[in-house]
Design an enzyme around this catalytic site. Structure first.
Site, PDB file in Angstrom:
ATOM      1  N   HIS A 134       0.544  -0.998   0.422  1.00  0.00           N
ATOM      2  CA  HIS A 134      -0.092  -0.291   0.192  1.00  0.00           C
ATOM      3  C   HIS A 134       0.392   1.371   0.206  1.00  0.00           C
ATOM      4  CE1 HIS A 134      -3.520   2.176   1.241  1.00  0.00           C
ATOM      5  NE2 HIS A 134      -3.843   2.303   1.308  1.00  0.00           N
ATOM      6  N   LYS A 136       3.502   4.657  -1.231  1.00  0.00           N
ATOM      7  CA  LYS A 136       3.335   4.950  -2.380  1.00  0.00           C
ATOM      8  C   LYS A 136       5.098   5.818  -2.389  1.00  0.00           C
ATOM      9  CE  LYS A 136      -1.037   4.684  -1.902  1.00  0.00           C
ATOM     10  NZ  LYS A 136      -1.803   4.139  -0.213  1.00  0.00           N
ATOM     11  N   ASP A 141      16.809  10.007  -8.283  1.00  0.00           N
ATOM     12  CA  ASP A 141      18.556   9.496  -7.842  1.00  0.00           C
ATOM     13  C   ASP A 141      19.076  10.165  -7.272  1.00  0.00           C
ATOM     14  OD1 ASP A 141      18.822   9.993 -11.309  1.00  0.00           O
ATOM     15  OD2 ASP A 141      18.655  11.418 -11.219  1.00  0.00           O
ATOM     16  N   HIS A 313      -8.985  10.824   1.200  1.00  0.00           N
ATOM     17  CA  HIS A 313      -7.969   9.881   0.870  1.00  0.00           C
ATOM     18  C   HIS A 313      -6.817  10.626   1.909  1.00  0.00           C
ATOM     19  CE1 HIS A 313      -5.703   7.110  -1.594  1.00  0.00           C
ATOM     20  NE2 HIS A 313      -6.405   6.179  -1.484  1.00  0.00           N
ATOM     21  N   LYS A 315      -4.190  11.030   4.681  1.00  0.00           N
ATOM     22  CA  LYS A 315      -4.439   9.913   5.933  1.00  0.00           C
ATOM     23  C   LYS A 315      -2.543  11.319   6.317  1.00  0.00           C
ATOM     24  CE  LYS A 315      -4.491   6.391   2.218  1.00  0.00           C
ATOM     25  NZ  LYS A 315      -5.535   6.876   2.293  1.00  0.00           N
ATOM     26  N   ASP A 320       0.995  19.476  18.230  1.00  0.00           N
ATOM     27  CA  ASP A 320       1.213  20.675  18.359  1.00  0.00           C
ATOM     28  C   ASP A 320       1.443  22.150  17.861  1.00  0.00           C
ATOM     29  OD1 ASP A 320       0.480  19.751  21.051  1.00  0.00           O
ATOM     30  OD2 ASP A 320       2.258  19.365  21.414  1.00  0.00           O
TER      31      ASP A 320
END
Length: 420
Positions: A134, A136, A141, A313, A315, A320
């Site tokens: 899952h 991404k 380089d 979608h 996350k 603080d």
């Protein structure tokens, strides 16, 4: 002409990586840029790929054959043809509808395509539902890295329509890129050199950095071997230390009791706790599951917003004025107990303020706030049911690891076509 497409079906790290137990500490001196939605993300990542001179490492859950996927394919092919080493690690479930022609063009151009846990459909139904790749991540380089929740698909662009997703990623330049590069290289099964500074795994992987400087970044991840709870522990640790505010925006919210308790306890201490949940979900079950927990949190002062403009979608979270996290991990049983995930922790006041301003605008302009309902019996009943449902979801799918389709294997496959 045969096409070589590597099929990886394992939730264990490669042998050389496992021997060292990949564990990354805080890196200072980084520049982190927030990228909101595909409009900000795709131009940045595509620009970096077009400028690549040596290497592109890519991991994604979803790659579709749409305008974004075709642009990515063209960029990767062009890079490979000019001598850049390109490794694309795709998930067998999220990328299961890619055509043989699409994958053949990549492989024939020299792109090393890897498919995590591929499986043919049975009676038209997919069987590889659990333990997904899952993450991404893109590293170019070993100089610039991208990580977040955005897949390579057109539904992350506003012109996709009402179902376009609201999401976040970051671009990182600085010493932390070396950790992301090392991790992506190791997880792809490639040989990696031992790096200085390896340390034993800390007891609490989310512990705060010892320095108060800005630009600190730490890579954390979840696997099904040595790092099962690292992301969850990072959230718990940050919330336990919260003093003034905490904002969590998470698409699929159904955490276990320990994390729920820290959210509630922070609000009880007087911390301003806000949750941004899905109000227009792409998966209705996600909204229903999250709402089972609302009363438990609302009664202690947690403010809950539902984002209603389009599917959420994201996350991301902040605590603080200097702690933030961005990555691929939802706060549900799939992400916290089964999937392979990766987040970065960020200690940077400017970034924290930028993320806070973005989430505040989202809550103010595009969300509805849930009213507090003082019904003790109702919230206690929902919490009890939620607790049982969570643990069924968390542990029952893990039994699928016993099935042959999930036995760890690393196997290159030669085939004229690709059918997953």
């Amino acid at each position: 002409m045969n096409v070589a497409v590597e099929h990886i079906a394992t939730d264990q790290p490669p042998d050389d990586a496992k021997a060292r137990d990949l564990d990354y500490g805080w890196q200072s001196g980084n520049h982190v840029e927030l990228l909101e939605n595909g409009e900000a993300y795709f131009p940045k990542v595509f620009e970096a790929m077009r400028a690549a001179q040596r290497e592109i490492l890519l991991e994604t859950f979803i790659l579709f054959e749409d305008k974004v996927g075709f642009e990515l394919k063209g960029i990767l092919i062009e890079a490979a043809q000019r001598g850049v080493k390109v490794v694309a690690s795709l998930d067998g479930f999220g990328c299961g509808e890619l055509s043989a022609a699409f994958l053949r063009e990549l492989a024939q151009a020299g792109v090393a395509v890897q498919m995590f846990d591929p499986a043919s459909k049975v009676l038209g139904i997919r069987t590889n539902w659990f333990r997904r790749l899952h993450r991404k991540i893109v590293v170019v380089d070993a100089a610039v890295a991208f990580i977040g929740g955005i897949n390579f698909s057109a539904d992350h662009l506003g012109d996709f329509g009402p179902e376009a997703k609201q999401d976040y990623a970051v671009q990182i330049v600085g010493p932390a890129v070396a950790d992301l590069h090392h991790f992506a290289l190791a997880q792809s099964g490639r040989q990696v050199r031992a790096r200085r500074g390896w340390r034993r795994r800390p007891q609490r992987p989310g512990l705060s950095a010892t320095s108060n400087e800005d630009g600190l970044v730490r890579l954390i991840y979840r696997d099904n071997v040595q790092h099962r709870d690292d992301i969850e522990e990072a959230y718990i640790d940050a919330l336990s230390k919260a003093r003034t505010r905490a904002v969590i925006a998470n698409a699929y919210f159904f955490p276990g009791y320990r994390l729920l308790r820290e959210i509630r306890n922070a609000a009880r201490r007087g911390v301003q706790v806000q949750l941004i949940m899905q109000g227009q979900p792409d998966v209705l079950l996600a909204k229903l599951a999250a709402r089972m927990l609302y009363d438990y949190l609302l009664k202690d002062g947690v403010v809950i917003h539902e984002y209603c403009q389009r599917p959420l979608h994201g996350k991301v979270a902040l605590v603080d004025d200097d702690w933030s996290t961005v990555g691929s991990s939802n706060l549900d049983p799939l992400s916290l107990a089964l999937n392979l995930e990766a987040n970065v922790l960020i200690r940077d006041r400017a970034f924290n303020q930028q993320l806070y301003a973005s989430l505040e605008a989202l809550a103010r302009d595009h969300c509805q706030t849930m009213p507090e309902k003082r019904k003790p019996r109702l919230w206690l009943w929902r919490l009890t049911v939620g607790f049982l449902v969570f643990h069924v979801m968390r542990h029952f799918p893990a039994l699928t690891g016993w099935l042959p389709a999930h036995k760890p294997r690393l196997k290159p496959i030669e085939s004229p076509a690709h059918d997953v």
